[in-house]
Design an enzyme around this catalytic site. Sequence first.
Site, short mmCIF file in Angstrom:
data_model
loop_
_atom_site.label_atom_id
_atom_site.label_comp_id
_atom_site.label_asym_id
_atom_site.label_seq_id
_atom_site.Cartn_x
_atom_site.Cartn_y
_atom_site.Cartn_z
N GLY A 28 -3.33 -8.32 5.86
CA GLY A 28 -3.64 -9.73 6.05
C GLY A 28 -2.58 -10.44 6.88
O GLY A 28 -1.39 -10.16 6.76
N ASP A 38 1.26 -12.52 -0.77
CA ASP A 38 1.07 -12.30 -2.20
C ASP A 38 2.39 -12.11 -2.94
O ASP A 38 2.43 -12.25 -4.16
CB ASP A 38 0.18 -11.08 -2.45
CG ASP A 38 -1.23 -11.28 -1.94
OD1 ASP A 38 -1.77 -12.38 -2.13
OD2 ASP A 38 -1.79 -10.36 -1.32
#
Length: 411
Positions: free
Chosen positions: A11, A138
Site C-alpha cells: 500500500g 499500519d
Amino acid sequence: MSNIIVAQSGGPTSAINASLIGVVRAARECDSYDKIFGALHGISGVINEDFMELTDTEEELIMRTPASYLGSCRVKLPEVAPGNETFTRLFEVFKKYDIGAFFYIGGNDSMDTVDKLSKYAKLIGSDVRFAGVPKTIDNDLVNIDHTPGYGSAAKFIASTMLEIGYDTAVYEAPCVTIVEIMGRNAGWLTAAAALARNDTNPTPQLIYLPEVTHSEDEFIDDVKKVLEKTNNVVVAVSEGLKNKQGQYMTASTAREDKFGHAQLSGVGKYLETVVRDRLGIKCRSVELNILQRCAGHISSKTDLLEAEGLGWFAVEKTIEGYTGFMASIKRVDSEYSEADDNYAVSFYMVELDSIANKERCVPREWINEAGNDVTTEIVDYIMPLIQGELQPVYKDGLPLYASIPHLVPRS
C-alpha cells in the site's frame, strides 16, 4: 562498479517516496554503485525488466509526493526451492543488468519477498545483496519502534478527527458520528484519533481497537453513557473490530487478498445501523479509507526525514557487505531535540527472519480496562512522530506533485 535496483511494494503512503530518495541519494554519492534502476510495480517490474533510470530525478519534489512513485504490486513469491523458475528468472535479470544490490521498500509482505530473495541468493552462491526498507501506515512491523508512513497517516487522522469534532459540535440535536479507520488486526491508526482531543475538543469520546473484542450491547451502553453528558458523540473504530467470538464484525462480507489477509470495510456503516435501530437517534458514519494513506499536504516532517534516513542507511550497509536485513529504527535518549521533547532515533539492522510474516499489535496495557479508549502512554508514543511539516510546492492553489507518466497504463 555494479548497479542497483530499487522497487516499492504494498500500500502507498506519504513517506514511501522519501525512502526512495534516500536510496537514490546514498547510491549516487557513494563510490560503489553506478546506475540506479527503479523497477516499476515492484518485483513484477524486475521479472518483466520494466525499469527506469533514477540517476537524474526531481528529488525534492518526489520526496514531497505521496504514493509510490515507481508504482506498486501485491505479488507473493513462491517458497524458496532450487531451480524454481520465478527465482531463476529474477537472478537472470540481476545478472543481465549487473546488479550488486536490490532494495525493496514495503511492509510485512515485502519483507517476506526480500527474505526469500536473500535465501535464494545464498542457495545459489549469488553475490547480490538484498535489503528491506520498511513502510506501512499500519505500524504493525515487529522489531522496529515505528514504521515510516505511520507518522504522516496519524497526523492526518488526528487532524481529521479534530475537524470532525468541531463540525459535529455545532448542532443541539443528539447525534452519533462513527469514524472508521484502517487497521485489520492492529489498532495503531485508530489510536491516533486520541491526539485530536484538546482543552476545547473532547472528541472522540470512544475509541475501539481490534485488539479487544466487543459486543453490540457493550457498544450501545458506552454510547448511552456519553449521551448522558453530551449530545455530540464521536466514535473512532478500527475496520477490524471483532465481536466476542473473535470474528470480524463484518466477516461475512470480507474478501481475502493474495496473501490471505481479510479485506475489510463496512464496520462503521454496520454500527451506524445498530445505533439507529436501538437508540432511534441520528447517526452517520465516515470511512476514511484510502484518504489516510497519502495525504501529502499534511505529511509529518519527522516521518519523511526518518524514511529518507532509513533508505540511506540501507545503501550504506550493503556497501559494507551486509545482506538479508531490514533497516530499522529505535528511539534513543538525547540531550537535544528540535521539539524539546527528548525524542531522537538511531538506525540499525534486523534479520528478515525476525520480521517477515509477523504482526505487532497495540499492547493491551495501552488500552483502557473497558476497551473503549486508549491510555496516555500511546498518545506520548505517537506525538513525536507527527511533528513538523515539509510544505508542499503549490501551483494554481493545489499541491504540486511529481509527474508519473511512467505509471500510465499502456494500450
